[in-house]
Design a protein around this motif. Structure first.
Motif, PDB file in Angstrom:
ATOM      1  N   ALA A   1     -11.983  -1.718  -2.449  1.00  0.00           N
ATOM      2  CA  ALA A   1     -11.008  -1.418  -2.339  1.00  0.00           C
ATOM      3  C   ALA A   1     -10.137  -0.145  -2.912  1.00  0.00           C
ATOM      4  CB  ALA A   1     -11.203  -1.466  -4.365  1.00  0.00           C
TER       5      ALA A   1
ATOM      6  N   ASN B   1      -4.662 -12.395 -14.366  1.00  0.00           N
ATOM      7  CA  ASN B   1      -5.074 -10.848 -14.343  1.00  0.00           C
ATOM      8  C   ASN B   1      -4.684 -10.778 -12.172  1.00  0.00           C
ATOM      9  OD1 ASN B   1      -7.433 -10.331 -15.532  1.00  0.00           O
ATOM     10  ND2 ASN B   1      -8.029 -12.509 -15.386  1.00  0.00           N
TER      11      ASN B   1
ATOM     12  N   LYS C   1     -16.108  -0.788  -2.881  1.00  0.00           N
ATOM     13  CA  LYS C   1     -16.512   0.372  -2.778  1.00  0.00           C
ATOM     14  C   LYS C   1     -14.678  -0.054  -1.925  1.00  0.00           C
ATOM     15  CE  LYS C   1     -18.735   3.358  -5.010  1.00  0.00           C
ATOM     16  NZ  LYS C   1     -19.704   4.556  -4.757  1.00  0.00           N
TER      17      LYS C   1
ATOM     18  N   ASN D   1      -3.495  -9.750  -1.381  1.00  0.00           N
ATOM     19  CA  ASN D   1      -3.763  -8.272  -2.426  1.00  0.00           C
ATOM     20  C   ASN D   1      -5.092  -8.216  -2.658  1.00  0.00           C
ATOM     21  OD1 ASN D   1      -1.026  -8.212  -2.539  1.00  0.00           O
ATOM     22  ND2 ASN D   1      -0.190  -8.945  -4.140  1.00  0.00           N
TER      23      ASN D   1
ATOM     24  N   PHE E   1     -16.173  -0.496 -11.379  1.00  0.00           N
ATOM     25  CA  PHE E   1     -15.472  -1.452 -11.436  1.00  0.00           C
ATOM     26  C   PHE E   1     -14.988  -2.578 -12.612  1.00  0.00           C
ATOM     27  CE2 PHE E   1     -15.996  -1.718  -6.550  1.00  0.00           C
ATOM     28  CZ  PHE E   1     -14.490  -2.044  -6.300  1.00  0.00           C
ATOM     29  N   GLU E   2     -14.275  -2.789 -12.993  1.00  0.00           N
ATOM     30  CA  GLU E   2     -14.746  -3.853 -13.998  1.00  0.00           C
ATOM     31  C   GLU E   2     -14.594  -5.341 -13.651  1.00  0.00           C
ATOM     32  OE1 GLU E   2     -11.007  -5.915 -17.678  1.00  0.00           O
ATOM     33  OE2 GLU E   2     -10.623  -3.933 -16.554  1.00  0.00           O
TER      34      GLU E   2
ATOM     35  N   CYS F   1     -12.609   1.473 -10.120  1.00  0.00           N
ATOM     36  CA  CYS F   1     -12.100   1.175  -9.104  1.00  0.00           C
ATOM     37  C   CYS F   1     -10.899  -0.284  -9.018  1.00  0.00           C
ATOM     38  CB  CYS F   1     -13.730   0.823  -8.166  1.00  0.00           C
ATOM     39  SG  CYS F   1     -14.480   1.869  -7.645  1.00  0.00           S
ATOM     40  N   GLY F   2     -10.878  -0.322  -9.865  1.00  0.00           N
ATOM     41  CA  GLY F   2     -10.210  -1.550 -10.089  1.00  0.00           C
ATOM     42  C   GLY F   2     -10.672  -2.431 -11.239  1.00  0.00           C
ATOM     43  N   LYS F   3      -9.882  -4.212 -10.740  1.00  0.00           N
ATOM     44  CA  LYS F   3     -10.699  -5.267 -11.131  1.00  0.00           C
ATOM     45  C   LYS F   3     -12.129  -5.918 -10.296  1.00  0.00           C
ATOM     46  CE  LYS F   3      -8.157  -6.168 -15.327  1.00  0.00           C
ATOM     47  NZ  LYS F   3      -6.823  -7.236 -15.734  1.00  0.00           N
TER      48      LYS F   3
ATOM     49  N   ASP G   1      -3.679  -7.890 -11.085  1.00  0.00           N
ATOM     50  CA  ASP G   1      -4.419  -6.594 -10.999  1.00  0.00           C
ATOM     51  C   ASP G   1      -5.709  -7.139  -9.991  1.00  0.00           C
ATOM     52  OD1 ASP G   1      -5.335  -7.069 -13.336  1.00  0.00           O
ATOM     53  OD2 ASP G   1      -5.355  -5.154 -13.989  1.00  0.00           O
ATOM     54  N   VAL G   2      -5.872  -8.035 -10.011  1.00  0.00           N
ATOM     55  CA  VAL G   2      -7.599  -7.990  -9.310  1.00  0.00           C
ATOM     56  C   VAL G   2      -7.167  -7.757  -8.422  1.00  0.00           C
ATOM     57  CG1 VAL G   2      -7.506 -10.456  -9.313  1.00  0.00           C
ATOM     58  CG2 VAL G   2      -9.792  -9.063  -9.372  1.00  0.00           C
ATOM     59  N   LYS G   3      -8.478  -6.849  -7.511  1.00  0.00           N
ATOM     60  CA  LYS G   3      -8.716  -6.559  -6.028  1.00  0.00           C
ATOM     61  C   LYS G   3      -9.849  -7.292  -5.643  1.00  0.00           C
ATOM     62  CE  LYS G   3      -7.238  -1.501  -6.489  1.00  0.00           C
ATOM     63  NZ  LYS G   3      -7.711   0.021  -6.927  1.00  0.00           N
TER      64      LYS G   3
END
Ligand code: B1M
Length: 210
Positions: free
Chosen positions: A209, A137, A206, A171, A116-117, A87-89, A139-141
């Motif tokens: 994201a 980071n 979830k 973002n 998630f990470e 799912c992303g960070k 790209d963190v969501k």
């Protein structure tokens, strides 16, 4: 007395050496991991009540917290699977001035198992530390903020305000939680989501994201 009640009593009494075995015995006896966890969370609530009534003091709260953490270690494999971080960070931390981490750790664990990470910044996390982690980071969501004290709600507000002013905010989604936090407060400070517990936090992460 039920095995689950025995675990809860041992947590409340701060029996950190006994709790892991008692949790294992309850699991072996067929008790469900989420039920054991809920009983342990209730036990911490009881500890808080006793503290409020001056029946116990900070050291007793601390040993109960240690017992709870030991129990969660045994429960963890039964609550959280290895999700593979699809799912992303997510970055998570307890806000500045606040040292409570049991709830935050549970939220991190459930969110990790939801895919998630999770980058856990720990407790007493300053605005600057959150900002630096996001910069490292990009790209963190999601950023998750926990606060357990009414006196650290302003730090939560300040952290969300700083995030809301940053360029990267469009973002990133911001989730908040912790015992004194409410949906109304989350709305007032401009967070994207409030959830009352770890399971609903994972579900909400979830959704955010997706
Ligand atoms: Co403190 N403490 N404590 N404490 N402590 C409380 C929070 C308190 C309610 C006790 C009481 O008076 N009844 C009270 C706060 C009162 C208030 O603010 N109105 C309090 C106080 C006063 C203090 C000190 C000021 C005491 C002192 O020194 N005189 C001091 C402050 C230290 C500091 O932070 N600067 C202090 C210290 C401590 C210990 C260090 C001894 C220890 C913490 C150890 C640790 O965490 N490693 C401790 C403990 C254990 C508690 C209680 C007893 C238990 C907290 C806990 O772990 N609960 C607590 C009483 C209580 O909560 N009823 C209390 C179990 C945990 C699973 O629940 O953290 O609520 P919780 O997390 C839940 C949800 O809130 C939610 O999901 C979690 C799982 O379902 N959630 C999120 C949490 N974060 C989330 C983030 C999300 C979403 C959901 O999205 C990102």
């Amino acid at each position: 007395m039920s095995q689950i009640q025995t675990v809860a009593d041992a947590v409340a009494a701060g029996k950190a050496k006994l709790v892991p075995n008692l949790v294992q015995e309850a699991l072996d006896g067929g008790c469900a991991a989420p039920e054991i966890l809920n009983a342990m969370i209730d036990a911490m609530g009881l500890v808080g009540e006793r503290f409020k009534k001056n029946e116990i003091f900070v050291p007793e709260m601390l040993i109960a917290a240690k017992a709870m953490k030991k129990g969660v270690e045994v429960l963890k494999p039964h609550l959280a699977g290895d999700s593979g971080a699809v799912c992303g960070k997510m970055i998570i931390g307890t806000v500045a001035g606040d040292l409570h981490d049991i709830g935050k750790n549970l939220v991190a664990m459930m969110i990790e198992s939801a895919g998630f990470e999770v980058i856990d910044l720990g407790v007493d996390v300053s605005v600057d530390k959150f900002m630096a982690a996001i910069t490292e980071n990009p790209d963190v969501k999601i950023v998750g903020l926990s606060a357990l004290l009414t006196t650290t709600m302003p730090a939560l507000k300040d952290t969300v305000a700083a995030l809301n002013e940053a360029d990267f905010r469009k973002n990133i989604k911001v989730m908040v939680g912790g015992a004194p936090i409410t949906q109304k407060f989350a709305d007032e400070i401009g967070a994207d989501a409030y959830t009352p517990d770890a399971a609903s936090a994972a579900q909400k992460a979830k959704e955010l994201a997706a």
